[in-house]
Write an enzyme that holds these catalytic residues in place. Sequence first.
Site, short mmCIF file in Angstrom:
data_model
loop_
_atom_site.label_atom_id
_atom_site.label_comp_id
_atom_site.label_asym_id
_atom_site.label_seq_id
_atom_site.Cartn_x
_atom_site.Cartn_y
_atom_site.Cartn_z
N GLU A 48 0.78 -1.23 0.00
CA GLU A 48 0.00 0.00 0.00
C GLU A 48 0.82 1.29 0.00
O GLU A 48 0.39 2.29 -0.57
CB GLU A 48 -0.93 0.01 1.22
CG GLU A 48 -1.98 -1.09 1.23
CD GLU A 48 -3.05 -0.88 0.18
OE1 GLU A 48 -3.27 0.28 -0.22
OE2 GLU A 48 -3.67 -1.88 -0.25
N SER A 91 -38.94 -45.75 25.84
CA SER A 91 -38.31 -46.60 26.86
C SER A 91 -37.05 -46.00 27.45
O SER A 91 -36.54 -46.51 28.45
CB SER A 91 -38.00 -47.98 26.27
OG SER A 91 -39.21 -48.65 25.95
#
Length: 660
Positions: free
Chosen positions: A91, A367
């Site tokens: 940059e 169950s």
Amino acid sequence: MHRWEWTKNHLFSIGTVLLLGGAAGILIGFSAILFTNLPQVERLEHYKPAGATQLLDIHGKVIHEFFHERRHPIPLHLIPERTQKAFLAAEDWRFYEHFGLDIKGLFRAIVKNILSGRYAEGASTITQQLTKVLFLTPEKTLARKLKEAFLALQIERRYSKKEILSLYLNQIYFGAGAYGIEAAAQTYFGHGVQNLHPSEVALLAGLPKAPHRYSPFHFPERSLKRRNVILKAMYERRLISESEWRQAQGEPLPDPERQSRRAQSYFAAHVLKTLSEHFDEDMIYRGNLTVKTTLDLNLQKAAEKAVSLGLELYRKRHPKKSPDSLPQAALLAIDPVTGEIRAMVGGDSYAKTQYNRTTQALRQPGSAFKPILYAAAIERGYTQSTMLLDEKISFHNSQSGVWEPENYEDEYEGLIPMRRALEKSKNLASIRLLQDLGVSTLTQMASRLGIESPIAANLTSALGSSSIHMTELARAYATFAHGGIRPNLRSIRHVFSPNGNERWAPPIPSQLVVPPTVAFIMTDMLNGVVRFGTGQFAKNLSCEVAGKTGTTDEYIDAWFAGYSPKLVTVAWMGNDDRTSLGYAESGARAAGPIWKAFMEKACENRELEFPPPPPGIEWVNIDRTTGKLPGPFSLDIISQAYIKGSRPSEISEEKEFPVN
């Protein structure tokens, strides 16, 4: 090019530069008028960026974040120097030389743009980019560029280069919701900035120019090309060696699935609900909190795979079903001592449905509820050898008519030991047991074990006819696993503020609700279910386990609930509209593979055997067929747990083949 054309172009460039110089002089003279409404750069001294709340698993791994803007500010000295310079290479290489505006770079960009006849190159410095991020709008106008330049000069006058670079690296947007380099490193690579490889540094350094355009998740070809341009710049600036450069060029981009995996999950949503009870929204989404959760990410991944496996096996058994008609599945795993949630899968996909079947769904456990009944019986003085009658029975009611319950596969054995009745999940024996005990005895035991949902005050409760939450069933089984001490489920260990101070920690209440001897005998009986009964699919795991299947009428719900010495796990499969899973889609067949696949992973490197019995328990050799002491004809002898003084006294005299 003709000589006149060459001369014309360069004269034009020179004229442009002179015009800019004149414009700069005019701006300096009228800056007090043009920039009277600009923000004050002194605000940077008190600037505090919004943070993201991080959720960590028990190993310190980031599993999720809550944020409006995902940020994790870190001081510059924690960012490796090579990484800092990589951003300068991408940059603003002259960052430490210019005063906020790179005049050389500006002139070079102007000339290049003029010669190319288009806007081919920008010249914003890192300081200018920072002013745009913090103070200005992203509009591309001359007025905004002039303000940007003026503010950049003011910032450079007031702050050091390192302060400016630190702000830039912590504020710039990298795409995918990530602001700042640390958040970006976590988002794209799953680790912090200090552990970035050269190829990863280059990819991140290339993103601020156009985060979406160069996204490795959305445009991998562009991203790869941009990354390699930055890698070349890093090599030319001697930030990496030639061998590092060549190796880095061949490394893959981040996995596109990483972004989807970081999406909201059932567990994260559950944690958010808890946090919302103690913190306001602004603190959660902007407070930069650190939340140490109870999740084990390794187990969570295993749970997700196990649920996917179970659904895939179901699909193969029902190839004619469309994808939209496939059932749902869920899994919950908790630590029985602390009640901490280790894994939570509330359905096949949080993206498809946010309905969490581990915490929100009320389903009949079938169950899988029977152990609660049998625990009540053991506490009342029954033993594993108590004989129960397993024969057909019918009930007549003027309102509901005739109820004729049946055993699974319609098989009946007459008088059988209570242990075998549970192992083989005998419905008729269980109903008769509830008749003997009374429904209130069952409902009281259920309440003590942490089941808060109402239990029907009739004999169908023996078969798990009352709908409950998966979390409730997990607490009940955890109580057996932890010697009768009932834990409270929790998903959070600690919440810390950014300065490391603890903000909140949930209490860890636990209560002894059944005698340790009763809990131990239930573990022994449920271990028998795995060794000899309906849970035999799980008997070859590397650690000792105990558990119980659950299958409701018409195969609507399929369950397996069980535990190892250190982990309680409940797995479920069913349709949200409560339609049937299909014939024979029992707990063992539908939910069992999910439970087993998960526990195979959970049993690795963990305690292999259940702890020794508490005081008051004795082991007794028993004839499995009769439930009595072994006799001369006993062929199938096992050791069973009894409360001292309750062992059977009769000796088996029968000549029978061993039971299955």
